[in-house]
Write an enzyme that holds these catalytic residues in place. Structure first.
Site, PDB file in Angstrom:
ATOM      1  N   ARG A 102       0.822  -1.213   0.000  1.00  0.00           N
ATOM      2  CA  ARG A 102       0.000   0.000   0.000  1.00  0.00           C
ATOM      3  C   ARG A 102       0.851   1.256   0.000  1.00  0.00           C
ATOM      4  O   ARG A 102       0.528   2.239  -0.618  1.00  0.00           O
ATOM      5  CB  ARG A 102      -0.904  -0.015   1.232  1.00  0.00           C
ATOM      6  CG  ARG A 102      -1.586   1.303   1.517  1.00  0.00           C
ATOM      7  CD  ARG A 102      -2.705   1.149   2.508  1.00  0.00           C
ATOM      8  NE  ARG A 102      -3.613   0.111   2.086  1.00  0.00           N
ATOM      9  CZ  ARG A 102      -4.248  -0.723   2.921  1.00  0.00           C
ATOM     10  NH1 ARG A 102      -4.070  -0.626   4.218  1.00  0.00           N
ATOM     11  NH2 ARG A 102      -5.062  -1.629   2.451  1.00  0.00           N
ATOM     12  N   ARG A 106       7.251  -0.047   1.783  1.00  0.00           N
ATOM     13  CA  ARG A 106       7.113  -1.162   2.725  1.00  0.00           C
ATOM     14  C   ARG A 106       5.908  -2.022   2.393  1.00  0.00           C
ATOM     15  O   ARG A 106       4.924  -1.541   1.848  1.00  0.00           O
ATOM     16  CB  ARG A 106       7.027  -0.660   4.161  1.00  0.00           C
ATOM     17  CG  ARG A 106       5.942   0.366   4.432  1.00  0.00           C
ATOM     18  CD  ARG A 106       6.411   1.277   5.580  1.00  0.00           C
ATOM     19  NE  ARG A 106       5.359   2.168   6.071  1.00  0.00           N
ATOM     20  CZ  ARG A 106       5.033   3.315   5.488  1.00  0.00           C
ATOM     21  NH1 ARG A 106       5.582   3.675   4.337  1.00  0.00           N
ATOM     22  NH2 ARG A 106       4.102   4.084   6.015  1.00  0.00           N
ATOM     23  N   CYS A 115      -3.612 -17.593  15.571  1.00  0.00           N
ATOM     24  CA  CYS A 115      -3.234 -16.708  16.668  1.00  0.00           C
ATOM     25  C   CYS A 115      -3.358 -17.489  17.965  1.00  0.00           C
ATOM     26  O   CYS A 115      -4.057 -18.492  18.027  1.00  0.00           O
ATOM     27  CB  CYS A 115      -4.159 -15.494  16.737  1.00  0.00           C
ATOM     28  SG  CYS A 115      -4.099 -14.509  15.232  1.00  0.00           S
ATOM     29  N   CYS A 119      -8.971 -12.627  18.862  1.00  0.00           N
ATOM     30  CA  CYS A 119      -9.572 -11.404  19.400  1.00  0.00           C
ATOM     31  C   CYS A 119     -10.909 -11.177  18.691  1.00  0.00           C
ATOM     32  O   CYS A 119     -10.974 -11.212  17.464  1.00  0.00           O
ATOM     33  CB  CYS A 119      -8.647 -10.227  19.133  1.00  0.00           C
ATOM     34  SG  CYS A 119      -6.941 -10.559  19.615  1.00  0.00           S
ATOM     35  N   CYS A 122     -11.072  -8.429  15.855  1.00  0.00           N
ATOM     36  CA  CYS A 122     -10.002  -8.450  14.844  1.00  0.00           C
ATOM     37  C   CYS A 122     -10.436  -7.906  13.483  1.00  0.00           C
ATOM     38  O   CYS A 122     -11.482  -8.281  12.960  1.00  0.00           O
ATOM     39  CB  CYS A 122      -9.491  -9.885  14.675  1.00  0.00           C
ATOM     40  SG  CYS A 122      -8.152 -10.001  13.474  1.00  0.00           S
ATOM     41  N   ASP A 320      -7.195   4.211  10.315  1.00  0.00           N
ATOM     42  CA  ASP A 320      -6.746   3.559   9.090  1.00  0.00           C
ATOM     43  C   ASP A 320      -7.874   3.815   8.097  1.00  0.00           C
ATOM     44  O   ASP A 320      -8.981   3.294   8.268  1.00  0.00           O
ATOM     45  CB  ASP A 320      -6.514   2.052   9.339  1.00  0.00           C
ATOM     46  CG  ASP A 320      -5.312   1.538   8.567  1.00  0.00           C
ATOM     47  OD1 ASP A 320      -5.001   2.130   7.508  1.00  0.00           O
ATOM     48  OD2 ASP A 320      -4.692   0.554   9.007  1.00  0.00           O
ATOM     49  N   LYS A 327      -2.832   4.876   7.040  1.00  0.00           N
ATOM     50  CA  LYS A 327      -2.969   5.349   8.416  1.00  0.00           C
ATOM     51  C   LYS A 327      -2.896   6.881   8.471  1.00  0.00           C
ATOM     52  O   LYS A 327      -1.964   7.471   7.927  1.00  0.00           O
ATOM     53  CB  LYS A 327      -1.858   4.756   9.270  1.00  0.00           C
ATOM     54  CG  LYS A 327      -1.916   3.231   9.362  1.00  0.00           C
ATOM     55  CD  LYS A 327      -0.734   2.701  10.150  1.00  0.00           C
ATOM     56  CE  LYS A 327      -0.800   1.202  10.334  1.00  0.00           C
ATOM     57  NZ  LYS A 327      -0.577   0.447   9.072  1.00  0.00           N
TER      58      LYS A 327
HETATM   59  C1  LIG Z   1       0.125  -0.608   8.957  1.00  0.00           C
HETATM   60  C2  LIG Z   1       0.628  -1.006   7.671  1.00  0.00           C
HETATM   61  C3  LIG Z   1       1.973  -0.825   7.334  1.00  0.00           C
HETATM   62  C4  LIG Z   1       2.984  -0.200   8.289  1.00  0.00           C
HETATM   63  O1  LIG Z   1       2.704   1.124   8.602  1.00  0.00           O
HETATM   64  P1  LIG Z   1       3.733   1.983   9.470  1.00  0.00           P
HETATM   65  O2  LIG Z   1       3.012   3.281   9.677  1.00  0.00           O
HETATM   66  O3  LIG Z   1       4.974   2.105   8.681  1.00  0.00           O
HETATM   67  O4  LIG Z   1       3.949   1.244  10.750  1.00  0.00           O
HETATM   68  C5  LIG Z   1       2.384  -1.220   6.094  1.00  0.00           C
HETATM   69  N1  LIG Z   1       1.529  -1.756   5.205  1.00  0.00           N
HETATM   70  C6  LIG Z   1       0.228  -1.911   5.493  1.00  0.00           C
HETATM   71  C7  LIG Z   1      -0.664  -2.480   4.462  1.00  0.00           C
HETATM   72  C8  LIG Z   1      -0.267  -1.557   6.734  1.00  0.00           C
HETATM   73  O5  LIG Z   1      -1.558  -1.735   7.022  1.00  0.00           O
HETATM   74  S1  SF4 Z   2      -6.045  -8.851  16.409  1.00  0.00           S
HETATM   75 FE1  SF4 Z   2      -6.481 -10.506  14.949  1.00  0.00          FE
HETATM   76  S2  SF4 Z   2      -4.495 -10.996  14.005  1.00  0.00           S
HETATM   77 FE2  SF4 Z   2      -4.084  -9.840  15.906  1.00  0.00          FE
HETATM   78  S3  SF4 Z   2      -3.792 -11.410  17.484  1.00  0.00           S
HETATM   79 FE3  SF4 Z   2      -5.942 -10.791  17.558  1.00  0.00          FE
HETATM   80  S4  SF4 Z   2      -6.978 -12.279  16.238  1.00  0.00           S
HETATM   81 FE4  SF4 Z   2      -4.798 -12.398  15.765  1.00  0.00          FE
END
Ligand SMILES: *Cc1c(COP(=O)(O)O)cnc(C)c1O
Ligand code: SF4
Length: 359
Positions: A102, A106, A115, A119, A122, A320, A327
């Site tokens: 995205r 990165r 997991c 959660c 989630c 997000d 974000k």
């Molecule tokens: C959260 C996220 C990241 C990392 O974001 P940072 O702000 O650099 O911690 C990278 N790729 C995706 C798709 C994400 O959701």
């Molecule tokens: S939030 Fe979702 S991915 Fe993260 S530990 Fe909980 S269940 Fe697993």
């Protein structure tokens, strides 16, 4: 000699704990402190699996407390009309199954869909714990190949599910492959095990991880009651291995939507050597609406921390953006106005100040 053979047969404690996880309404109803609606739970877990290991279960003190709410299924999960299966459009921004690209430099690579505890809130409810959505080694290799082909990527975030639910050897397989790629500068692991199954953090795991520096770990604690002697030990071991630790919290109704609880959580995280990184507004995930708070609650939380305690305690409050916009940080109105010369400000006590650019 005999001793050594015996050692090898013993299952590690964390695997033993995982094996003893509660996964259905029958097992849950047998636990004395848990008073549940069996039929409702049965319905919910047909859609969204439950798995609570004995360690995390032991943190529950009372019915409906913050730990309970995070792990015990609630009928409202399947009554939601509103919400999205994939609120962040992770699948659309995904050139290879399990990889989301995205941001420019990165990528997020999912390497496990299991997991230590599922959660209830989630964001990836649509895939965690669902057998046919597991990440195969073939898929992971395709993801790594994509990273190799894209020289603009310098940061790989391993996520899931929980990457640390894989065996040490399988984690190392992935780390090694990624470290072979010249343009990768840092590797990050997103894992909730320091909170939900701290026994997973072993000396052996740490000795393996530290071969792949610079390596960062972001973990996920949501409530001060999750910080225990065991989680302290786990985070200490990781930190002693030179791994900087960050924390991502989700703002959750009835769990931590309170400035005092959040402040205490952030302070306690620093005592176990974890630096607060993000607090997230809950995503618009279907099946999690009962957890969602108003954005104003998050702003109040930040206002209640910044200035009132160590600056090290203050994470960024993030939305997000729905649909995959990434974000976005949300700040209280410290900046009231700025005309290019004069800036009107409010401090943490809501007092007004003015600063004038000298040039
Ligand atoms: C959260 C996220 C990241 C990392 O974001 P940072 O702000 O650099 O911690 C990278 N790729 C995706 C798709 C994400 O959701
Ligand atoms: S939030 Fe979702 S991915 Fe993260 S530990 Fe909980 S269940 Fe697993």
């Amino acid at each position: 000699m005999k001793q050594e053979i015996k050692q090898e047969i013993i299952t590690p404690l964390w695997e033993e704990l995982l094996r003893k996880s509660i996964v259905n309404e029958e097992q849950l109803s047998k636990i004395s402190k848990i008073n549940i609606k069996k039929e409702e739970i049965k319905q919910v877990i047909k859609n969204y699996p439950m798995s609570i290991n004995p360690y995390y279960l032991s943190l529950i003190k009372n019915e409906n407390d913050p730990i309970w709410k995070q792990c015990i299924p609630d009928i409202r999960e399947i009554e939601d009309e509103f919400g999205f299966e994939d609120p962040l459009n992770e699948e659309e921004n995904s050139p290879v199954y399990g990889l989301t690209h995205r941001y420019p430099d990165r990528v997020l690579l999912l390497i496990s869909n299991r997991c230590a505890m599922y959660c209830r809130f989630c964001t990836r409810k649509r895939k965690v714990g669902i057998a046919y959505k597991t990440m195969s080694r073939e898929n992971i290799l395709k993801g790594i190949e994509y990273i190799k082909q894209h020289k603009e990527i310098r940061d790989v975030i391993l996520s899931g599910g929980d990457p640390l639910l894989l065996k040490d050897l399988d984690i190392e397989f992935v780390l090694k492959k990624i470290r072979e790629i010249k343009h990768i500068e840092i590797i990050r692991i997103g894992t909730r095990v320091p909170c939900t199954l701290p026994q997973r953090i072993t000396k052996e795991l740490c000795n393996m991880l530290k071969k792949y520096h610079p390596l960062y770990i972001n973990t996920h604690f949501n409530h001060p009651d999750e910080i225990t002697e065991e989680s302290k030990r786990a985070c200490g071991l990781l930190a002693d291995s030179g791994i900087p630790l960050g924390n991502q919290t989700v703002l959750l109704n009835g769990v931590n939507d309170n400035p005092d609880v959040m402040k205490r959580l952030m302070q306690k995280l620093l005592t176990i050597r974890v630096k607060p990184y993000y607090i997230y507004q809950a995503d618009l995930t279907k099946g999690t609406n009962h957890f969602r708070t108003k954005v104003s609650d998050g702003i109040k939380v930040i206002k209640g921390i910044r200035g009132h305690t160590s600056g090290m305690c203050v994470p960024h409050f993030i939305i997000d953006a729905p649909g995959g916009g990434g974000k976005i940080p949300i700040l209280p109105d410290y900046l009231q106005s700025y005309d290019g010369k004069t800036i009107k400000l409010k401090n943490y006590r809501d007092l007004d100040y003015e600063y004038v650019d000298p040039y």
